[in-house]
Design a protein around this motif. Structure first.
Motif, PDB file in Angstrom:
ATOM      1  N   ALA A 109      18.144  11.038   3.346  1.00 26.25           N
ATOM      2  CA  ALA A 109      18.632  11.811   2.197  1.00 26.25           C
ATOM      3  C   ALA A 109      18.969  10.892   1.023  1.00 26.25           C
ATOM      4  O   ALA A 109      18.659  11.203  -0.137  1.00 26.25           O
ATOM      5  CB  ALA A 109      19.850  12.625   2.599  1.00 26.25           C
ATOM      6  N   ALA A 110      19.596   9.737   1.313  1.00 24.55           N
ATOM      7  CA  ALA A 110      19.965   8.805   0.242  1.00 24.55           C
ATOM      8  C   ALA A 110      18.735   8.278  -0.481  1.00 24.55           C
ATOM      9  O   ALA A 110      18.713   8.175  -1.725  1.00 24.55           O
ATOM     10  CB  ALA A 110      20.777   7.652   0.821  1.00 24.55           C
ATOM     11  N   LEU A 111      17.697   7.951   0.279  1.00 24.94           N
ATOM     12  CA  LEU A 111      16.473   7.447  -0.353  1.00 24.94           C
ATOM     13  C   LEU A 111      15.802   8.532  -1.189  1.00 24.94           C
ATOM     14  O   LEU A 111      15.266   8.245  -2.272  1.00 24.94           O
ATOM     15  CB  LEU A 111      15.524   6.930   0.723  1.00 24.94           C
ATOM     16  CG  LEU A 111      15.954   5.631   1.412  1.00 24.94           C
ATOM     17  CD1 LEU A 111      15.023   5.319   2.570  1.00 24.94           C
ATOM     18  CD2 LEU A 111      15.975   4.480   0.420  1.00 24.94           C
ATOM     19  N   ALA A 200       7.331   7.691   7.427  1.00 23.03           N
ATOM     20  CA  ALA A 200       7.815   8.422   6.248  1.00 23.03           C
ATOM     21  C   ALA A 200       7.555   7.672   4.947  1.00 23.03           C
ATOM     22  O   ALA A 200       7.552   8.288   3.877  1.00 23.03           O
ATOM     23  CB  ALA A 200       9.309   8.695   6.382  1.00 23.03           C
ATOM     24  N   GLN A 201       7.338   6.344   5.015  1.00 19.12           N
ATOM     25  CA  GLN A 201       7.177   5.517   3.813  1.00 19.12           C
ATOM     26  C   GLN A 201       8.236   5.907   2.764  1.00 19.12           C
ATOM     27  O   GLN A 201       7.927   6.470   1.716  1.00 19.12           O
ATOM     28  CB  GLN A 201       5.768   5.665   3.243  1.00 19.12           C
ATOM     29  CG  GLN A 201       4.672   5.121   4.163  1.00 19.12           C
ATOM     30  CD  GLN A 201       3.297   5.182   3.543  1.00 19.12           C
ATOM     31  OE1 GLN A 201       2.902   6.232   3.023  1.00 19.12           O
ATOM     32  NE2 GLN A 201       2.568   4.084   3.604  1.00 19.12           N
ATOM     33  N   PRO A 202       9.482   5.619   3.044  1.00 13.71           N
ATOM     34  CA  PRO A 202      10.581   6.156   2.239  1.00 13.71           C
ATOM     35  C   PRO A 202      10.681   5.593   0.820  1.00 13.71           C
ATOM     36  O   PRO A 202      11.248   6.252  -0.047  1.00 13.71           O
ATOM     37  CB  PRO A 202      11.819   5.766   3.061  1.00 13.71           C
ATOM     38  CG  PRO A 202      11.394   4.554   3.827  1.00 13.71           C
ATOM     39  CD  PRO A 202       9.963   4.778   4.156  1.00 13.71           C
ATOM     40  N   TYR A 203      10.155   4.390   0.582  1.00 12.48           N
ATOM     41  CA  TYR A 203      10.299   3.794  -0.754  1.00 12.48           C
ATOM     42  C   TYR A 203       9.190   4.308  -1.669  1.00 12.48           C
ATOM     43  O   TYR A 203       8.021   4.338  -1.301  1.00 12.48           O
ATOM     44  CB  TYR A 203      10.248   2.280  -0.672  1.00 12.48           C
ATOM     45  CG  TYR A 203      10.523   1.610  -2.004  1.00 12.48           C
ATOM     46  CD1 TYR A 203      11.823   1.439  -2.458  1.00 12.48           C
ATOM     47  CD2 TYR A 203       9.478   1.178  -2.811  1.00 12.48           C
ATOM     48  CE1 TYR A 203      12.083   0.845  -3.685  1.00 12.48           C
ATOM     49  CE2 TYR A 203       9.723   0.585  -4.038  1.00 12.48           C
ATOM     50  CZ  TYR A 203      11.023   0.418  -4.472  1.00 12.48           C
ATOM     51  OH  TYR A 203      11.274  -0.166  -5.692  1.00 12.48           O
ATOM     52  N   ARG A 204       9.587   4.690  -2.878  1.00 14.60           N
ATOM     53  CA  ARG A 204       8.623   5.206  -3.854  1.00 14.60           C
ATOM     54  C   ARG A 204       8.710   4.397  -5.139  1.00 14.60           C
ATOM     55  O   ARG A 204       9.799   4.197  -5.685  1.00 14.60           O
ATOM     56  CB  ARG A 204       8.891   6.682  -4.138  1.00 14.60           C
ATOM     57  CG  ARG A 204       7.937   7.294  -5.160  1.00 14.60           C
ATOM     58  CD  ARG A 204       8.185   8.780  -5.342  1.00 14.60           C
ATOM     59  NE  ARG A 204       7.889   9.526  -4.132  1.00 14.60           N
ATOM     60  CZ  ARG A 204       8.022  10.843  -4.030  1.00 14.60           C
ATOM     61  NH1 ARG A 204       8.458  11.535  -5.067  1.00 14.60           N
ATOM     62  NH2 ARG A 204       7.737  11.461  -2.912  1.00 14.60           N
ATOM     63  N   THR A 205       7.575   3.911  -5.596  1.00 17.76           N
ATOM     64  CA  THR A 205       7.535   3.140  -6.843  1.00 17.76           C
ATOM     65  C   THR A 205       7.666   4.075  -8.041  1.00 17.76           C
ATOM     66  O   THR A 205       7.620   5.304  -7.900  1.00 17.76           O
ATOM     67  CB  THR A 205       6.224   2.350  -6.958  1.00 17.76           C
ATOM     68  OG1 THR A 205       5.128   3.286  -7.072  1.00 17.76           O
ATOM     69  CG2 THR A 205       6.006   1.483  -5.718  1.00 17.76           C
ATOM     70  N   ASP A 206       7.820   3.468  -9.227  1.00 19.62           N
ATOM     71  CA  ASP A 206       7.912   4.278 -10.444  1.00 19.62           C
ATOM     72  C   ASP A 206       6.652   5.098 -10.657  1.00 19.62           C
ATOM     73  O   ASP A 206       6.681   6.168 -11.279  1.00 19.62           O
ATOM     74  CB  ASP A 206       8.158   3.368 -11.658  1.00 19.62           C
ATOM     75  CG  ASP A 206       9.527   2.715 -11.610  1.00 19.62           C
ATOM     76  OD1 ASP A 206      10.408   3.260 -10.918  1.00 19.62           O
ATOM     77  OD2 ASP A 206       9.712   1.653 -12.245  1.00 19.62           O
ATOM     78  N   GLY A 207       5.535   4.604 -10.143  1.00 21.62           N
ATOM     79  CA  GLY A 207       4.283   5.333 -10.280  1.00 21.62           C
ATOM     80  C   GLY A 207       4.077   6.399  -9.231  1.00 21.62           C
ATOM     81  O   GLY A 207       3.059   7.094  -9.238  1.00 21.62           O
ATOM     82  N   GLY A 208       5.041   6.537  -8.330  1.00 18.88           N
ATOM     83  CA  GLY A 208       4.964   7.576  -7.312  1.00 18.88           C
ATOM     84  C   GLY A 208       4.306   7.149  -6.020  1.00 18.88           C
ATOM     85  O   GLY A 208       4.173   7.964  -5.099  1.00 18.88           O
ATOM     86  N   LEU A 214       8.881  -2.407   5.659  1.00 19.75           N
ATOM     87  CA  LEU A 214       8.394  -3.549   6.417  1.00 19.75           C
ATOM     88  C   LEU A 214       6.898  -3.727   6.178  1.00 19.75           C
ATOM     89  O   LEU A 214       6.196  -2.782   5.785  1.00 19.75           O
ATOM     90  CB  LEU A 214       8.668  -3.356   7.908  1.00 19.75           C
ATOM     91  CG  LEU A 214      10.130  -3.132   8.301  1.00 19.75           C
ATOM     92  CD1 LEU A 214      10.259  -3.017   9.819  1.00 19.75           C
ATOM     93  CD2 LEU A 214      11.017  -4.243   7.776  1.00 19.75           C
ATOM     94  N   ASP A 215       6.413  -4.917   6.414  1.00 18.82           N
ATOM     95  CA  ASP A 215       5.009  -5.233   6.177  1.00 18.82           C
ATOM     96  C   ASP A 215       4.124  -4.359   7.066  1.00 18.82           C
ATOM     97  O   ASP A 215       4.225  -4.418   8.295  1.00 18.82           O
ATOM     98  CB  ASP A 215       4.768  -6.711   6.492  1.00 18.82           C
ATOM     99  CG  ASP A 215       3.398  -7.180   6.020  1.00 18.82           C
ATOM    100  OD1 ASP A 215       2.503  -6.328   5.824  1.00 18.82           O
ATOM    101  OD2 ASP A 215       3.219  -8.399   5.857  1.00 18.82           O
TER     102      ASP A 215
END
Length: 317
Positions: A109-111, A200-208, A214-215
């Protein structure tokens, strides 16, 4: 019954009754509680005890583990796990679902909030995390205990007679049992987070673009022994909760710790733990010094070695 309570031993009986009735349907609790108290009191009184406290403990010991007794009252068979392991299975599952699952859900939820997701998406992601991770925990813990049950080797604590000393006391927690459950929860949490961040690949860049933390290249090799080692440690934690710790089990812990710690230390030493794309986007390309990774690698090895030493010392006691 008055004689039992007058002797000051009712607290132990009450704790036993509470442990039974809280696991059966609500509409049966009142009748079952009254029946249990009456049975215990009548049995103690019938034996004409010179020491009622001692007799009460004997009666409760003969009645057995309250989790098993509750299962009989609720007409729930314990066949898959078996009555010898079922009580510990329930307790460990409760710890995992009340500690690891909320952490993973809150992190998800935080991410999503940091990614700027709306309330509907945040709630949906949290519900999805609860269902997915919760189902995985239940499934894998059940598999672990089913394998232990069918191994046919359950000496020690799994076969010993239940005693009133096993009743939970809110004021005086069992430090050793609590430590075992905490370690199991911690190792299970690491497995859940590793798998979750990949799926889930939780991290999202500014470009979406969504990224693993992790690697992703680790999934072609080094991550598998790490996960196998963690799974082994969860299994050993479960075994420690149900049987006497032995030198054989301590030796197995060396294999589990080695499978987990050695690849992880190597990954840290080579600075291959985190996804380069994630690091580049998250910190603008700043690279942590090699010495930091080296210290982390040495720390992992030292902690694992310390845990092995603790397990061998426990086997000596």
């Amino acid at each position: 019954m008055s004689k039992l309570h007058a002797s000051g031993t009712g607290t132990l009986t009450d704790r036993y009754v509470v442990e039974v009735v809280r696991r059966i349907p609500a509409d049966q609790r009142g009748d079952v509680a009254d029946e249990l108290r009456a049975t215990i009191a009548d049995t103690v009184e019938a034996r004409g005890p010179a020491a009622p406290e001692t007799t009460e403990r004997e009666v409760l010991t003969e009645m057995g583990d309250p989790i098993r007794l509750a299962a009989r009252y609720a007409d729930r068979p314990l066949a898959l796990i078996g009555p010898g392991l079922y009580p510990t299975y329930v307790r460990l599952l409760t710890v995992l679902l009340s500690t690891v699952l909320p952490v993973v859900t809150a992190l998800s939820a935080a991410l999503d909030i940091l990614d700027g997701q709306g309330a509907d998406e945040v709630i949906g992601g949290a519900v999805g995390a609860v269902l997915t991770v919760g189902a995985q925990m239940i499934a894998w813990l059940t598999v672990v205990f089913a394998l232990i049950e069918r191994s046919g080797k359950r000496p020690g604590a799994a076969d010993r007679t239940w005693t009133p000393d096993d009743l939970p006391d809110r004021g005086v927690p069992k430090e050793r049992s609590a430590a075992v459950y905490v370690r199991a929860a911690w190792h299970a949490l690491l497995i859940a987070l590793i798998v979750w961040q990949h799926t889930a690949q939780p991290y999202r860049t500014d470009g979406g673009t969504r990224l693993d933390v992790l690697d992703p290249g680790l999934w072609s090799g080094w991550i598998w022994p790490v996960l196998a080692g963690l799974a082994g440690l969860v299994t050993l934690d479960a075994i420690r909760a149900v049987r006497v710790w032995t030198f054989t089990l301590a030796a197995w812990s060396i294999a589990a710790e080695a499978a987990f710690a050695l690849p992880l230390a190597w990954i840290l030493h080579r600075q291959e733990l985190f996804n380069p794309a994630f690091l580049s986007d998250a910190n603008g390309g700043w690279q942590a010094p090699q010495s930091l990774y080296t210290v982390a690698a040495v720390g992992v090895l030292a902690v694992s070695a310390g845990e092995v030493v603790k397990r061998f010392r426990e086997a000596q006691n």
